[in-house]
Design a protein around this motif. Structure first.
Motif, PDB file in Angstrom:
ATOM      1  N   PHE A 163       0.596  -1.175  -0.251  1.00 12.25           N
ATOM      2  CA  PHE A 163       0.041   0.010   0.112  1.00 12.25           C
ATOM      3  C   PHE A 163       0.578   1.074   0.288  1.00 12.25           C
ATOM      4  N   TYR A 164       0.349   2.257  -0.544  1.00 17.12           N
ATOM      5  CA  TYR A 164       1.010   3.524  -0.776  1.00 17.12           C
ATOM      6  C   TYR A 164       0.214   4.439  -0.179  1.00 17.12           C
ATOM      7  N   ARG A 165       0.148   5.255   0.175  1.00 11.53           N
ATOM      8  CA  ARG A 165      -0.561   6.616   1.066  1.00 11.53           C
ATOM      9  C   ARG A 165       0.611   7.964   0.776  1.00 11.53           C
ATOM     10  N   LEU A 166      -0.728   8.634   0.824  1.00 13.95           N
ATOM     11  CA  LEU A 166      -0.249  10.098   0.914  1.00 13.95           C
ATOM     12  C   LEU A 166      -1.692  11.070   0.903  1.00 13.95           C
ATOM     13  N   ARG A 167      -1.994  11.836   1.900  1.00 15.31           N
ATOM     14  CA  ARG A 167      -2.353  13.254   1.964  1.00 15.31           C
ATOM     15  C   ARG A 167      -1.873  14.729   1.423  1.00 15.31           C
ATOM     16  N   THR A 168      -3.584  15.470   0.910  1.00 15.80           N
ATOM     17  CA  THR A 168      -2.702  16.134  -0.039  1.00 15.80           C
ATOM     18  C   THR A 168      -3.620  17.496   1.588  1.00 15.80           C
ATOM     19  N   PRO A 169      -2.775  18.487   1.809  1.00 10.32           N
ATOM     20  CA  PRO A 169      -1.762  19.164   3.193  1.00 10.32           C
ATOM     21  C   PRO A 169      -3.693  20.105   2.920  1.00 10.32           C
ATOM     22  N   ASN A 170      -3.387  20.290   3.873  1.00 12.03           N
ATOM     23  CA  ASN A 170      -5.407  20.756   4.775  1.00 12.03           C
ATOM     24  C   ASN A 170      -5.425  22.413   3.433  1.00 12.03           C
ATOM     25  N   ASP A 171      -6.805  21.842   3.490  1.00  8.35           N
ATOM     26  CA  ASP A 171      -6.602  23.580   2.390  1.00  8.35           C
ATOM     27  C   ASP A 171      -7.861  24.503   3.044  1.00  8.35           C
ATOM     28  N   VAL A 175      -5.260   9.538  -0.200  1.00  9.22           N
ATOM     29  CA  VAL A 175      -5.235   9.020  -1.669  1.00  9.22           C
ATOM     30  C   VAL A 175      -4.895   7.901  -1.652  1.00  9.22           C
ATOM     31  N   SER A 176      -4.626   6.540  -1.847  1.00 15.22           N
ATOM     32  CA  SER A 176      -4.048   5.498  -1.529  1.00 15.22           C
ATOM     33  C   SER A 176      -4.193   4.281  -2.944  1.00 15.22           C
ATOM     34  N   VAL A 177      -2.985   3.905  -3.537  1.00  7.58           N
ATOM     35  CA  VAL A 177      -3.064   2.935  -4.288  1.00  7.58           C
ATOM     36  C   VAL A 177      -1.885   1.750  -3.144  1.00  7.58           C
ATOM     37  N   PRO A 212       4.335  20.847  -5.580  1.00  5.17           N
ATOM     38  CA  PRO A 212       4.264  21.683  -4.650  1.00  5.17           C
ATOM     39  C   PRO A 212       4.828  20.242  -3.031  1.00  5.17           C
ATOM     40  N   ASP A 213       5.242  21.397  -2.446  1.00  3.75           N
ATOM     41  CA  ASP A 213       5.754  20.295  -1.120  1.00  3.75           C
ATOM     42  C   ASP A 213       5.563  19.511  -1.120  1.00  3.75           C
ATOM     43  N   HIS A 214       4.432  19.415   0.054  1.00  4.85           N
ATOM     44  CA  HIS A 214       4.108  18.408   0.202  1.00  4.85           C
ATOM     45  C   HIS A 214       4.173  16.902  -0.653  1.00  4.85           C
ATOM     46  N   ILE A 215       4.467  16.908  -2.075  1.00  5.90           N
ATOM     47  CA  ILE A 215       4.761  16.315  -2.732  1.00  5.90           C
ATOM     48  C   ILE A 215       5.794  15.639  -2.549  1.00  5.90           C
ATOM     49  N   ARG A 216       6.852  16.676  -2.014  1.00  2.00           N
ATOM     50  CA  ARG A 216       8.496  15.979  -2.127  1.00  2.00           C
ATOM     51  C   ARG A 216       8.745  14.845  -1.331  1.00  2.00           C
ATOM     52  N   THR A 217       8.031  13.894  -0.936  1.00  2.22           N
ATOM     53  CA  THR A 217       8.760  13.319   0.022  1.00  2.22           C
ATOM     54  C   THR A 217       8.368  11.735  -0.380  1.00  2.22           C
ATOM     55  N   ILE A 257       7.579   8.495   0.008  1.00  5.84           N
ATOM     56  CA  ILE A 257       6.509   7.031   0.251  1.00  5.84           C
ATOM     57  C   ILE A 257       7.257   5.580   0.299  1.00  5.84           C
ATOM     58  N   ARG A 258       7.325   5.027   1.140  1.00  7.33           N
ATOM     59  CA  ARG A 258       7.535   3.385   1.810  1.00  7.33           C
ATOM     60  C   ARG A 258       6.650   2.355   1.676  1.00  7.33           C
TER      61      ARG A 258
END
Length: 84
Positions: free
Chosen positions: A6-14, A22-24, A72-77, A79-80
């Motif tokens: 599973f690969y997961r990421l959340r968008t920052p607060n709007d 978002v999960s794959v 955006p900066d939150h994408i530059r991470t 994901i394990r």
């Protein structure tokens, strides 16, 4: 690597203070005819994909998103993958 990853990421607060998950999921053993599962918004919107469909989606999405400018900066991470 056996099983599912599973690969997961959340968008920052709007502006309203909400985030979107978002999960794959990838079936590493490839026993499933649809080895890729994409979920947006805590699983409310799901898409099961063959590996060919997943690659086509990746190609189209990457080209389309590239037109939006720098990531955006939150994408530059990093994901394990997780087992669950």
């Amino acid at each position: 690597m056996n099983g599912r990853r599973f690969y997961r990421l959340r968008t920052p607060n709007d502006d309203s203070g909400t985030t979107t998950a978002v999960s794959v999921r990838v079936d590493v053993d490839r026993a499933d005819p649809y080895p890729v599962y994409l979920a947006v918004g805590a699983g409310r919107r799901r898409m099961y994909l063959t590996d060919g469909e997943a690659w086509a989606l990746w190609r189209c999405l990457s080209e389309a998103v590239a037109t939006l400018g720098d990531p955006p900066d939150h994408i530059r991470t990093t994901i394990r993958p997780a087992r669950r």
